[in-house]
Design a protein around this motif. Structure first.
Motif, PDB file in Angstrom:
ATOM      1  N   GLN A 389     -10.379  -0.896  17.449  1.00  0.00           N
ATOM      2  CA  GLN A 389     -10.281   0.228  16.523  1.00  0.00           C
ATOM      3  C   GLN A 389      -8.912   0.881  16.591  1.00  0.00           C
ATOM      4  N   LYS A 390      -8.379   0.985  17.818  1.00  0.00           N
ATOM      5  CA  LYS A 390      -7.048   1.560  17.992  1.00  0.00           C
ATOM      6  C   LYS A 390      -5.998   0.671  17.324  1.00  0.00           C
ATOM      7  N   LEU A 391      -6.138  -0.645  17.532  1.00  0.00           N
ATOM      8  CA  LEU A 391      -5.195  -1.580  16.915  1.00  0.00           C
ATOM      9  C   LEU A 391      -5.289  -1.527  15.393  1.00  0.00           C
ATOM     10  N   GLU A 392      -6.518  -1.425  14.880  1.00  0.00           N
ATOM     11  CA  GLU A 392      -6.699  -1.345  13.429  1.00  0.00           C
ATOM     12  C   GLU A 392      -6.006  -0.111  12.871  1.00  0.00           C
ATOM     13  N   GLN A 393      -6.147   1.022  13.578  1.00  0.00           N
ATOM     14  CA  GLN A 393      -5.498   2.247  13.136  1.00  0.00           C
ATOM     15  C   GLN A 393      -3.989   2.106  13.188  1.00  0.00           C
ATOM     16  N   GLN A 394      -3.483   1.488  14.270  1.00  0.00           N
ATOM     17  CA  GLN A 394      -2.033   1.278  14.391  1.00  0.00           C
ATOM     18  C   GLN A 394      -1.523   0.374  13.270  1.00  0.00           C
ATOM     19  N   ASN A 395      -2.317  -0.657  12.929  1.00  0.00           N
ATOM     20  CA  ASN A 395      -1.917  -1.561  11.840  1.00  0.00           C
ATOM     21  C   ASN A 395      -1.849  -0.821  10.509  1.00  0.00           C
ATOM     22  N   LYS A 396      -2.825   0.088  10.291  1.00  0.00           N
ATOM     23  CA  LYS A 396      -2.798   0.875   9.054  1.00  0.00           C
ATOM     24  C   LYS A 396      -1.555   1.754   9.004  1.00  0.00           C
ATOM     25  N   GLU A 397      -1.268   2.390  10.141  1.00  0.00           N
ATOM     26  CA  GLU A 397      -0.089   3.256  10.195  1.00  0.00           C
ATOM     27  C   GLU A 397       1.183   2.435  10.005  1.00  0.00           C
ATOM     28  N   LEU A 398       1.206   1.240  10.609  1.00  0.00           N
ATOM     29  CA  LEU A 398       2.378   0.378  10.470  1.00  0.00           C
ATOM     30  C   LEU A 398       2.543  -0.075   9.022  1.00  0.00           C
ATOM     31  N   ALA A 399       1.410  -0.400   8.380  1.00  0.00           N
ATOM     32  CA  ALA A 399       1.478  -0.829   6.976  1.00  0.00           C
ATOM     33  C   ALA A 399       2.043   0.289   6.104  1.00  0.00           C
ATOM     34  N   ILE A 400       1.588   1.522   6.370  1.00  0.00           N
ATOM     35  CA  ILE A 400       2.105   2.673   5.608  1.00  0.00           C
ATOM     36  C   ILE A 400       3.594   2.840   5.855  1.00  0.00           C
ATOM     37  N   SER A 401       3.997   2.712   7.140  1.00  0.00           N
ATOM     38  CA  SER A 401       5.411   2.848   7.497  1.00  0.00           C
ATOM     39  C   SER A 401       6.248   1.776   6.825  1.00  0.00           C
ATOM     40  N   ASN A 402       5.735   0.531   6.833  1.00  0.00           N
ATOM     41  CA  ASN A 402       6.479  -0.577   6.207  1.00  0.00           C
ATOM     42  C   ASN A 402       6.628  -0.344   4.707  1.00  0.00           C
ATOM     43  N   TYR A 466      15.744  -8.299  -0.534  1.00  0.00           N
ATOM     44  CA  TYR A 466      14.988  -8.355   0.721  1.00  0.00           C
ATOM     45  C   TYR A 466      13.809  -7.391   0.684  1.00  0.00           C
ATOM     46  N   SER A 467      14.017  -6.187   0.154  1.00  0.00           N
ATOM     47  CA  SER A 467      12.942  -5.197   0.108  1.00  0.00           C
ATOM     48  C   SER A 467      11.846  -5.615  -0.867  1.00  0.00           C
ATOM     49  N   ARG A 468      12.238  -6.343  -1.930  1.00  0.00           N
ATOM     50  CA  ARG A 468      11.252  -6.751  -2.923  1.00  0.00           C
ATOM     51  C   ARG A 468      10.285  -7.813  -2.391  1.00  0.00           C
ATOM     52  N   VAL A 469      10.731  -8.565  -1.365  1.00  0.00           N
ATOM     53  CA  VAL A 469       9.856  -9.607  -0.799  1.00  0.00           C
ATOM     54  C   VAL A 469       8.554  -8.993  -0.324  1.00  0.00           C
ATOM     55  N   GLY A 470       8.632  -7.862   0.362  1.00  0.00           N
ATOM     56  CA  GLY A 470       7.442  -7.226   0.909  1.00  0.00           C
ATOM     57  C   GLY A 470       6.584  -6.523  -0.113  1.00  0.00           C
ATOM     58  N   THR A 471       7.125  -6.299  -1.313  1.00  0.00           N
ATOM     59  CA  THR A 471       6.363  -5.562  -2.331  1.00  0.00           C
ATOM     60  C   THR A 471       5.676  -6.492  -3.318  1.00  0.00           C
ATOM     61  N   ASN A 472       5.846  -7.808  -3.136  1.00  0.00           N
ATOM     62  CA  ASN A 472       5.195  -8.750  -4.046  1.00  0.00           C
ATOM     63  C   ASN A 472       3.697  -8.770  -3.767  1.00  0.00           C
TER      64      ASN A 472
END
Length: 627
Positions: A389-402, A466-472
Motif C-alpha cells: 500500500q505504501k509503494l502504491e501510494q508512492q507510485n501515485k505520487e511519483l506519477a503525479i510528479s512525473n 523528450y517531454s512529449r514521449v511521456g505524454t503519449n
C-alpha cells in the motif's frame, strides 16, 4: 534410474498417447514400442525385446487371450498387464489365473506407473527367489552366500553334548570366524547385552517349560564392543518319545533396519519440530468446521484475533465475528466440495487495527475418496500488504510528479522559443542595418550569436520532443514489428540510398506496445546506425530472439563503434561523444530510446568496440498473439 522397455498392444493411437503422457508425468523412464495387430505384436516381442507388456483386451481379429498365448509360447517371463476400456470382473480374474500380472481400466490410469513398477519388481523378486532356490539346491556354499547377503544365519544346539553348531553367517553376525562354528549355550549368553539379559533369560526359561516356538528381539555385544540388533526364532527338536533333544533356529541381523527406523523416528521428530515452529499456521478441521488439530503458530494467531488460545473441539466459525461467519462458512463449504482456496483477506482486531493474512486450504480425503475435513495454512502478511500500500501510494505520487515535470518541460521549452526568435530576429535586423559598417570581427560576433540561438532552439526542440514521449497516451495494442520496420525503412529511404546502405531484418514478432513510441524507437536506432557509419557503406541487421518471458530485439551495424566506458553515458539526455563538426545532433535520441523502452517495462543496452560496429539491444515483455 531404471529404464523400462514397454511393448504396448493397442488399436487406438489416442489411447496410446494418453497412456504415454501418464507415464511421462510420473517420471517413468522408458522406451516404447506400439503394436496394433498380431504381426506387429510378434515383431515387438522378437525385435524390441521388451521387459514389460501393456495389452488392450479387444483388437480387430486379435485379443488379449491370443496375445497372452503367444507370450507363453515364446516363454516370456516379463510383466503382462491388461489395460483396457471395459472388461468384466470375471474375465479379469480368469486372466490373472492364467498368469497376467495385473489389470486396470483406462479410467484409472493414474495407477498404471505404480502397477508397472510393482509388476516389474514382483517379477524381478520372483526371478531372484527362483535363482536363489536353485543355487541353494545345487550348492551348500551358495546357501551360505545367500545367508550372508540376507544377514540371516542358522544354528542348532544338541542338549546331550551342549555344543551348538553355527552357520557361517551366524558366526559373522557375532563377530566370529566361520571356523569358530562350535559354541556352547554359555558362550551365546555371554554375547547378550546386559540390559537385555533378563528379558532373554525369561523367554528361554518359559519356552523350556512349554516347548513352544520362541521369538525375540534383543541386542548383542561383540568382542570389539560393537552393538548389534538381532531377531531370533527357535524351535525344539523332539524325539519319538516326545522328549526335547535339542533346539534349532535362525538369527537375523536387523541392525541396519533399526538404524533406519531410528532415522525415520528422528525425521518425524524433526518434521514435527518444523511444523510447530514454522511461521505458517496449520489448522485441521472436520467437515462441520470443528477444530481437530493445530500448531503453535495458530495459537499465536488466535491470541491476536480472538484474545485467547484455541482448544480442541471448538467450532472455528463460531469464534469469528458474526458479520464474517457466513463468508467463511461458505468458503469452507466450497473446500469440502473440492474447490481449494488460495486468497488474501483482512480481519479487524479489537484495537481497531487490521491484520492481513494469506489463507490456503484443501479438502482432506479418506482412503475411499470421501471428504473428512479441511487443512488450512495461514500466513500473516500484514507487513507485506502495508508495504504494498505504501509503494502504491508512492507510485501515485511519483506519477503525479512525473506528469508535472513533463508539463513543466513542455511549457518551459515552448515558452523559451519566443525570446530566442526575438534575439535571432533582432540580430539579423542589426546585421542588415549595420551593413557596410561592421568589420569582420563584429560580423563574426553576430554569426556566433545567431548560431548560438540556433543551437539553443535545437536543444529546446529536443527537450520538447523528450517531454512529449511521456505524454503519449496511445493505448497498448498488438503491433506487428515487421510493418513497423518496413515503415521506418520507407521514411529513411532517401538517407539509405544516399549512404548506399544495406538493411536486412528477419521475421519479427507481434508485441503489445504503443505503436507510435515503438516506431520512434526503431526510427532512432536505425537512423543512428546510418549516421555513424564512418567510411564504410552501412550494413544494418534487425532481428529478435526470445529469453523466457521476454523478446530481445537488436539493431546491429558495422559503423564506428563505441568505447565501452561510454556505454552508460550515451543514454543520458544531451550527452554527446562527438563534436558538432563531426556528427550533427543534440544527444537526445538514445535518451528518448531509453525512455520508450522503460515505458514498455523493458531495458536497453549496447555491445560495441571502437571500429567494430555496435549492436543495440532492448527487451519487451512477451505477449502471445494469435496469427
Amino acid at each position: 534410474m531404471r529404464e523400462y522397455r514397454i511393448l504396448h498392444l493397442e488399436d487406438s493411437h489416442s489411447d496410446a498417447d494418453v497412456i504415454k503422457r501418464v507415464l511421462l508425468k510420473a517420471n517413468l523412464n522408458f522406451q516404447y514400442f506400439f503394436a496394433d495387430d498380431k504381426e506387429s505384436f510378434i515383431r515387438g516381442l522378437t525385435d524390441f525385446k521388451p521387459d514389460v507388456i501393456l495389452c488392450d483386451h479387444a483388437l480387430p481379429q486379435f485379443d488379449s487371450v491370443m496375445a497372452f498365448d503367444i507370450y507363453k509360447e515364446m516363454k516370456f517371463e516379463i510383466p503382462f498387464i491388461l489395460v483396457t476400456g471395459s472388461v468384466s470382473e470375471e474375465y479379469a480374474v480368469e486372466m490373472i489365473k492364467k498368469g497376467i500380472d495385473d489389470y486396470l481400466l483406462k479410467t484409472n490410469l493414474q495407477r498404471l506407473p505404480q502397477a508397472i513398477k510393482s509388476a516389474f519388481d514382483k517379477r524381478e523378486n520372483e526371478k531372484k527367489i527362483k535363482e536363489g532356490i536353485k543355487k541353494l539346491e545345487n550348492s551348500e556354499s551358495r546357501m551360505k552366500e545367500a545367508q550372508k547377503i540376507a544377514h540371516l544365519g542358522n544354528w542348532e544346539l544338541d542338549f546331550e553334548t551342549r555344543i551348538g553348531i553355527w552357520s557361517d553367517e551366524t558366526c559373522r553376525i557375532y563377530g566370529l570366524s566361520p571356523e569358530d562354528n562350535k559354541q556352547t549355550f554359555e558362550i551365546w549368553i555371554s554375547f547378550i547385552h546386559p540390559d537385555d539379559l533378563e528379558y532373554v533369560m525369561k523367554i528361554v526359561n518359559e519356552t523350556q517349560k512349554t516347548l513352544v516356538v520362541s521369538k525375540m528381539n534383543h541386542r548383542i555385544v561383540l568382542k570389539d564392543g560393537t552393538i548389534k540388533h538381532v531377531t531370533s526364532e527357535s524351535k525344539f527338536n523332539i524325539d519319538s518319545t516326545g522328549k526335547p533333544i535339542g533346539i534349532y533356529g535362525i538369527v537375523h541381523d536387523i541392525t541396519e533396519r533399526k538404524k533406519a527406523e531410528e532415522s525415520l523416528r528422528q525425521s518425524e521428530t524433526n518434521l514435527l519440530a518444523i511444523f510447530e515452529n514454522t511461521n505458517t499456521g496449520f489448522l485441521l478441521l472436520d467437515t462441520l468446521f470443528n477444530i481437530i488439530s493445530f500448531n503453535n503458530q495458530i495459537n499465536h494467531f488466535a491470541k491476536i484475533l480472538f484474545g485467547f488460545e484455541l482448544q480442541g473441539k471448538q467450532n472455528l466459525i463460531s469464534l469469528l465475528l458474526p458479520e464474517r461467519q457466513k463468508e467463511f462458512a461458505g468458503m469452507f463449504s466450497a473446500v469440502i466440495k473440492g474447490n481449494n482456496i488460495n486468497n488474501e483477506t483482512s480481519y479487524p482486531l479489537t484495537d481497531g487495527s487490521i491484520i492481513w493474512y494469506h489463507l490456503s486450504g484443501n479438502c482432506v480425503l479418506d482412503t475411499n475418496g470421501k471428504a473428512v475435513g479441511i487443512c488450512l495454512a495461514i500466513n500473516d502478511i500484514t507487513e507485506k500488504k502495508e508495504a504494498e500500500q505504501k509503494l502504491e501510494q508512492q507510485n501515485k505520487e511519483l506519477a503525479i510528479s512525473n506528469t508535472e515535470l513533463e508539463q513543466f518541460a513542455y511549457v518551459a521549452s515552448h515558452d523559451l522559443q519566443e525570446p530566442l526568435r526575438m534575439v535571432s530576429s533582432f540580430l539579423n535586423l542589426l546585421e542588415k542595418r549595420m551593413d557596410g559598417q561592421l568589420d569582420e570581427t563584429n560580423r563574426q560576433y553576430i554569426d556566433f550569436a545567431v548560431d548560438g540561438t540556433r543551437r539553443m532552439k535545437s536543444l529546446i526542440m529536443a527537450l520538447l520532443e523528450y517531454s512529449r514521449v511521456g505524454t503519449n497516451k496511445e493505448d497498448f495494442a498488438p503491433v506487428d514489428l515487421n510493418e513497423v520496420v518496413q515503415y521506418v525503412t520507407n521514411v529513411l529511404d532517401e538517407n539509405i540510398k544516399k549512404n548506399t546502405a544495406l538493411i536486412t531484418f528477419k521475421f519479427l514478432p507481434v508485441i503489445t506496445a504503443n505503436k507510435t513510441l515503438i516506431t520512434h524507437l526503431f526510427l532512432n536506432l536505425v537512423n543512428n546506425a546510418l549516421k555513424y557509419h564512418g567510411d564504410k557503406e552501412p550494413v544494418i541487421e534487425i532481428g529478435s530472439t526470445e529469453d523466457k518471458d521476454w523478446y530481445i530485439f537488436y539493431v546491429k551495424d558495422n559503423g564506428i563503434g563505441i568505447d565501452p566506458k561510454f556505454f552508460d553515458k550515451i543514454f543520458i539526455i544531451f550527452q554527446r561523444l562527438h563534436n558538432k563538426s563531426e556528427y550533427s545532433g543534440t544527444g537526445i535520441g538514445l535518451a528518448i530510446c531509453k525512455k520508450i523502452v522503460e515505458i514498455h517495462k523493458g531495458k536497453i543496452w549496447v555491445e560495441s568496440e571502437p571500429g567494430k560496429g555496435s549492436t543495440f539491444y532492448f527487451s519487451i515483455p512477451e505477449t502471445k498473439h494469435n496469427a
